[in-house]
Scaffold this active site. Structure first.
Site, PDB file in Angstrom:
ATOM      1  CG  ASN A   9       0.674   4.651   6.754  1.00 13.53           C
ATOM      2  OD1 ASN A   9       1.257   5.734   6.791  1.00 13.53           O
ATOM      3  ND2 ASN A   9      -0.164   4.252   7.700  1.00 13.53           N
ATOM      4  CD1 TRP A  10       6.403   4.786   3.277  1.00 12.90           C
ATOM      5  CD2 TRP A  10       7.771   6.567   3.146  1.00 12.90           C
ATOM      6  NE1 TRP A  10       7.102   4.704   2.098  1.00 12.90           N
ATOM      7  CE2 TRP A  10       7.943   5.775   1.993  1.00 12.90           C
ATOM      8  CE3 TRP A  10       8.517   7.744   3.287  1.00 12.90           C
ATOM      9  CZ2 TRP A  10       8.845   6.136   0.977  1.00 12.90           C
ATOM     10  CZ3 TRP A  10       9.398   8.097   2.281  1.00 12.90           C
ATOM     11  CH2 TRP A  10       9.572   7.295   1.143  1.00 12.90           C
ATOM     12  CE  LYS A  11       1.930   2.319  10.222  1.00 13.79           C
ATOM     13  NZ  LYS A  11       1.471   1.382  11.221  1.00 13.79           N
ATOM     14  CG  HIS A  94      -3.797   4.257   9.895  1.00 22.73           C
ATOM     15  ND1 HIS A  94      -3.332   3.892  11.135  1.00 22.73           N
ATOM     16  CD2 HIS A  94      -3.227   3.417   9.013  1.00 22.73           C
ATOM     17  CE1 HIS A  94      -2.505   2.870  10.998  1.00 22.73           C
ATOM     18  NE2 HIS A  94      -2.422   2.559   9.721  1.00 22.73           N
ATOM     19  CD  GLU A  96      -0.419   3.503  13.408  1.00 22.36           C
ATOM     20  OE1 GLU A  96       0.058   4.392  12.685  1.00 22.36           O
ATOM     21  OE2 GLU A  96      -0.079   2.307  13.325  1.00 22.36           O
ATOM     22  CD  GLU A 166      -4.628  -0.563   7.589  1.00 22.65           C
ATOM     23  OE1 GLU A 166      -3.591  -0.947   7.061  1.00 22.65           O
ATOM     24  OE2 GLU A 166      -4.715   0.476   8.252  1.00 22.65           O
ATOM     25  N   GLY A 172       1.147  -3.644  12.801  1.00 22.97           N
ATOM     26  CA  GLY A 172       2.430  -3.442  13.455  1.00 22.97           C
ATOM     27  C   GLY A 172       2.716  -4.468  14.537  1.00 22.97           C
ATOM     28  CB  SER A 212       1.593  -7.969  10.112  1.00 23.97           C
ATOM     29  OG  SER A 212       1.646  -7.206  11.304  1.00 23.97           O
ATOM     30  N   GLY A 233       2.465  -1.107   6.149  1.00 20.43           N
ATOM     31  CA  GLY A 233       3.161  -0.220   7.076  1.00 20.43           C
ATOM     32  C   GLY A 233       4.650  -0.531   7.101  1.00 20.43           C
ATOM     33  N   GLY A 234       5.067  -1.330   8.081  1.00 22.93           N
ATOM     34  CA  GLY A 234       6.493  -1.595   8.302  1.00 22.93           C
ATOM     35  C   GLY A 234       7.255  -2.007   7.057  1.00 22.93           C
TER      36      GLY A 234
HETATM   37  C1  PEP Z   1      -0.680   0.108   8.604  1.00 19.72           C
HETATM   38  O1  PEP Z   1      -0.234   0.879   9.424  1.00 19.72           O
HETATM   39  O2  PEP Z   1      -1.567   0.489   7.821  1.00 19.72           O
HETATM   40  C2  PEP Z   1      -0.155  -1.248   8.583  1.00 19.72           C
HETATM   41  C3  PEP Z   1      -0.829  -2.158   7.940  1.00 19.72           C
HETATM   42  O3  PEP Z   1       1.014  -1.485   9.271  1.00 19.72           O
HETATM   43  P1  PEP Z   1       1.865  -2.848   9.302  1.00 19.72           P
HETATM   44  O4  PEP Z   1       1.959  -3.340   7.868  1.00 19.72           O
HETATM   45  O5  PEP Z   1       3.182  -2.467   9.850  1.00 19.72           O
HETATM   46  O6  PEP Z   1       1.103  -3.798  10.147  1.00 19.72           O
END
Ligand code: PEP
Length: 249
Positions: A9-11, A94, A96, A166, A172, A212, A233-234
């Site tokens: 997920n590039w957000k 998600h 966010e 999640e 994040g 993460s 994510g990241g």
């Molecule tokens: C996400 O946004 O779905 C996520 C898991 O982010 P991160 O891996 O950065 O925690």
């Protein structure tokens, strides 16, 4: 056998040029596993990403969509629009979107219905906040999120649904649920599916972990029996890291 999936997920990261650069780097990587790989670039770059990757094994997916077919919803994107640019899978729910855009279970149920009615696959996200876990309410919160947004569906709909647990406190933040915490929650989710829809649906539905996930912890998390992959994510913004996670299976 349920599918193993790693989705990035590039957000709201990467403009068009950066998208092209990252996609070139992803194309140079090798998937040494049977896991399906997906990336979710920002909406303005979906067509470019789809065009670049359509002959590869990396699927381009969307981060969000609206429930309506069309109409006066300024700034929104419909399932049909996504499909017209080659996108057949969408992330819904998600944290966010829930936190910053007030998406609640009732709205998400509408989005789920619209995606399925348009023949799309869904990665449906949910997870508890830190306060829920501290007070021991994580299963109740997660159980309600799934029930409220998904349990009106027929069993057959789950062919097109991937679940993504999640925990909000791990997204994040650099904090990860321990492999045991992830396994316990995934087992609870699978049991909830079995109680409602029977063992076939429960055993065939992929449940991803997100929060993460990095190259250093992916292998241990993915080794758990009820963890079928990750929503990343990241670490999805770096091709080497992302494929190190894919190849952790
Ligand atoms: C996400 O946004 O779905 C996520 C898991 O982010 P991160 O891996 O950065 O925690």
């Amino acid at each position: 056998m349920r599918k193993q999936i790693v989705a990035g997920n590039w957000k709201m990261n990467n403009d068009l040029a950066q998208t092209e650069t990252l996609i070139s780097a992803l194309k140079a990587q090798k998937n040494t596993t049977g896991a399906e790989v997906m990336i979710a670039p920002t909406a303005t770059n979906l067509w470019q990403a789809y065009t670049s990757l359509k002959d590869s094994k990396i699927e381009v997916i969307a981060q969000n969509m609206h429930f309506a077919e069309s109409g006066a919803y300024t700034g929104e994107i419909s399932a049909k629009m996504l499909k017209s640019v080659g996108v057949n899978t969408v992330i819904l729910g998600h944290s966010e979107r829930r936190e910053y855009f007030n998406e609640n279970d009732a709205l998400l149920a509408q989005k789920v219905n619209a995606a399925l009615a348009n023949g799309m696959r869904i990665i449906f996200c949910f997870g508890e906040e830190l306060a829920d876990r501290k007070s021991g309410n994580e299963e109740q919160v997660v159980g309600n999120q799934i029930k409220n947004a998904l349990f009106h569906l027929e069993a057959a709909a789950f062919k097109n649904i991937v679940l993504a647990y999640e925990p909000v406190w791990a997204i994040g933040t650099g904090e990860t649920a321990s492999p045991e915490q992830a396994q316990d929650m995934h087992a609870f989710i699978r049991k909830s599916l079995a109680d409602k829809y029977g063992n076939d649906v429960a055993n065939e539905t992929s449940i991803l972990y997100g929060g993460s996930v990095k190259p250093a912890n992916a292998q241990e998390i993915f080794s758990k029996p009820d963890v079928d992959g990750g929503l990343i994510g990241g670490a999805a913004l770096n091709a080497d890291d992302f494929f190190a996670i894919v190849n952790a299976f």
